[in-house]
Scaffold this active site. Structure first.
Site, PDB file in Angstrom:
ATOM      1  CD  GLU A  55      71.985 -15.919  32.941  1.00  0.00           C
ATOM      2  OE1 GLU A  55      72.583 -16.886  33.438  1.00  0.00           O
ATOM      3  OE2 GLU A  55      72.171 -14.739  33.319  1.00  0.00           O
ATOM      4  CE  LYS A 103      76.102 -17.752  34.074  1.00  0.00           C
ATOM      5  NZ  LYS A 103      74.933 -17.181  34.789  1.00  0.00           N
ATOM      6  CB  CYS A 144      75.164 -13.626  33.279  1.00  0.00           C
ATOM      7  SG  CYS A 144      74.696 -12.410  34.551  1.00  0.00           S
ATOM      8  CE  LYS A 201      75.572  -6.368  39.142  1.00  0.00           C
ATOM      9  NZ  LYS A 201      74.604  -7.458  39.403  1.00  0.00           N
TER      10      LYS A 201
END
EC number: 6.3.5.1
Length: 621
Positions: free
Chosen positions: A41, A109, A161, A195
């Site tokens: 990104e 996006k 994302c 994560k």
């Protein structure tokens, strides 16, 4: 189809670096016979450009760079991220698809990250699902919006994302209805311990649920100062993991390829195989060493300076610098390690020619880390030995001096001005703070002389309650531990001694954390001054990660300790928190390493002046 994805170590508006990494990735993908390459990104500009995204010139400059990249895409299809200013008033976060030097379109996006570290709606506008329009640039028209592309008979589309983190509303469900067989996810997903497990399931579970192949590429490294990216690459199909790379690499470009069959796809997995249990101790050292390495080279500094007290926090700082040298050297090799840091002379490198690996590490660490133990009459032989042995064992430069004369000088000046003696009974905080503050000028001098970064040693637990001296132990160019709690750091030191081989940590691991600012007979300890660190950390997390009131925190923690003791600790925490926001505003930049931090410039905003939870604390009873 051979698919490729590349993790890139980019830097905001560093056009030369960013384009070199993109070109390198394209060349590596072409050599691997890849037909489609996914890049992260906003990789042309860098993700962390902040308010530069609001400027007119940045998106235009990024588009000019896109036209350069376009010429590199011969016989390959490449997806590359950049901001697009649309009709002169709004900016979109987009992925551009280039096939054989032809721009096929721009996907914008749909969902913008707006929590924790992220402020995307400040800069970008979200794109409505299912809509498509035309972008006009320099007399040419391009498809723009929510697009589906086709390559070799395979339909593909994007989740950018945050799009993938929106549950059942994510674009993948709509893509499935449009016959999409491959989803590409270019990301700038920040690192936080554990994560990767969540991200893994977002990708692999989606490939099963939406009956598709899914390819994911993340940014890599410390891009802009505070945020670390782990460079994760994932390729999956129908719930089967095909490829996952090694995270947190020191390379500029990490390219991975995999062959995916769309004519005879893998059968749908009955159950997605989970990742092995994550060791956060390993994650922590991998992330912080990469963060320090990138911060050092991108700030064009020549090393680190550290006031090494012999306590837990400064010991962690010393070890992570030594580990940074070891890990970067092992992965990159001496030549590339030296080239990237650009701090070693020809003579330095010649001295390494006939040394063994251990001697090389000692030499390089000594060139990059200078430490000093700054003792007072309140310092102990235990902490001095802890500091000296650790510095010696890793090869760091070690100085030792006392600051008693400077402390006496300041005390004498104020006593003369006030016309009275300062005593521990009446002036406890003042007498503690002057010792911490007097340590700052000398260590800053070393940092200036060495053209180096001064490491501040404060941790998150101290930051939450203001247990630090401003312009003293908070002084520094960077505060690498300020996003991590004290309890984690203490157990990490034990782990590092056992698993990383730092035997000199036996000294600090045998000590009770103390500021050593009061006379020895007062047996000062951090937890006596505050509260047990596990209690402090649990209150902190419930209060500002879970966002609970004092009463709710008490209800959650009831039974952890005696009720009245717990109430006292909750009152103390909230009171200290409220009066010390001004300190958190002034901390040196820190790394985001856990799932939250207290930095008001990145994760947690709080008023400097407030009512201090007085009414809420009264309700505790």
């Amino acid at each position: 189809m051979i698919l490729a994805a590349a993790a890139l170590n980019q830097t905001p508006i560093d056009w030369e670096n960013n384009l070199a990494n993109i070109k390198n990735a394209i060349e590596l993908a072409r050599k691997s016979k890849a037909e489609l390459l996914l890049l992260p990104e906003l990789c042309i500009t860098g993700y962390g450009c902040e308010d530069l995204f609001l400027s007119n010139w940045l998106p235009e400059e990024a588009f000019e760079k896109l036209l350069i990249i376009q010429e590199w895409c011969e016989d390959i299809t490449v997806a590359v991220g950049l901001p697009i200013r649309f009709r002169d008033h709004v900016v979109y976060n987009t992925a551009c698809v280039i096939r054989n030097k032809e721009i096929l379109g721009f996907t914008a996006k749909q969902f913008l990250a707006n929590d924790g570290l992220h402020y995307e709606p400040r800069w970008f506008t979200s794109w409505p699902a299912g809509q498509e329009t035309t972008l006009e640039r320099s007399g040419k028209s391009y498809r723009f919006g929510d697009l589906v592309y086709e390559l070799n008979g395979v339909k593909f589309a994007f989740e950018i994302c945050e799009d993938a983190w929106r549950g059942d509303d994510r674009p993948a469900g709509r893509h499935q209805q449009r016959g999409v067989q491959l989803i590409l996810n270019p990301s700038a997903s920040h690192f936080a311990m554990s994560k990767t497990d969540v991200r893994y399931h977002l990708v692999v579970d989606a490939s099963k649920k939406y009956n598709c192949a899914y390819m994911y590429a993340n940014l890599l490294g410390n891009e802009a100062g505070r945020v670390v990216y782990d460079g994760e690459i994932l390729i999956a199909q129908n719930g089967n993991l095909i490829m996952r790379n090694q995270l947190l690499s020191f390379k500029n470009v990490d390219l991975e390829c995999a062959e995916v069959d769309f004519e005879n796809p893998m059968p749908v997995a009955e159950k997605v195989t989970p990742l092995p249990p994550i060791d956060e101790n390993k994650e922590f050292i991998s992330a912080i060493t990469l963060a320090l390495f990138d911060y050092l080279r991108k700030s064009r500094s020549r090393g680190f300076v550290l006031s090494l007290s012999g306590g837990a926090d400064s010991s962690v700082c010393a070890v992570v610098v030594a580990e940074m040298v070891k890990r970067a050297l092992n992965e990159l090799g001496l030549e590339e390690f030296a080239r990237k840091l650009n701090v070693f002379s020809v003579e330095d490198l010649e001295q390494l020619e006939f040394r063994n690996d251990f001697e090389k590490l000692q030499f390089l660490t000594g060139k990059l880390l200078t430490t000093a133990y700054q003792g007072t009459v309140n310092s102990s032989e235990d902490t001095f030995r802890s500091a000296e042995e650790l510095a010696r064992s890793i090869g760091a430069v070690f100085y030792n001096w006392t600051i008693d004369d400077e402390v006496k000088g300041y005390i004498s000046k104020i006593e003369t001005a006030l016309g009275r003696e300062l005593t521990w009974k009446t002036d406890d905080v003042t007498l503690q703070n002057i010792q911490a503050r007097v340590r700052a000028p000398g260590i800053w001098m070393l940092a200036n002389i060495n053209h180096a970064l001064l490491l501040a040693t404060s941790n998150r637990s101290e930051a939450s309650v203001g247990y630090a001296t401003m312009d003293g132990d908070t002084s520094g160019s960077i505060s690498p531990l300020a996003g991590v709690d004290k309890a984690f750091l203490r157990q990490w030191l034990v782990w590092a001694q056992e698993h990383l081989g730092y035997e000199a940590l036996q000294y600090v691991n045998g000590l009770q954390p103390t500021a050593e600012l009061r006379p020895a007979e007062q047996t000062q300890t951090d937890e006596k001054d505050l509260m047990p660190y596990p209690i402090l950390n649990q209150i902190e997390r419930l209060a500002f990660y879970e966002r609970l009131s004092p009463e709710q925190v008490f209800a959650q923690m009831k039974g952890v300790e005696d009720d009245e003791q717990l109430k006292m600790h909750i009152r103390r925490f909230y009171s200290l928190w409220s009066r010390n926001q001004w300190k958190r505003e002034r901390y040196a930049p820190s790394f985001h390493l856990d799932d939250y931090n207290l930095d008001p410039r990145s994760w947690l905003r709080f008023p400097i002046l407030s009512g201090g939870f007085q009414e809420e604390l009264m309700q505790l009873g």
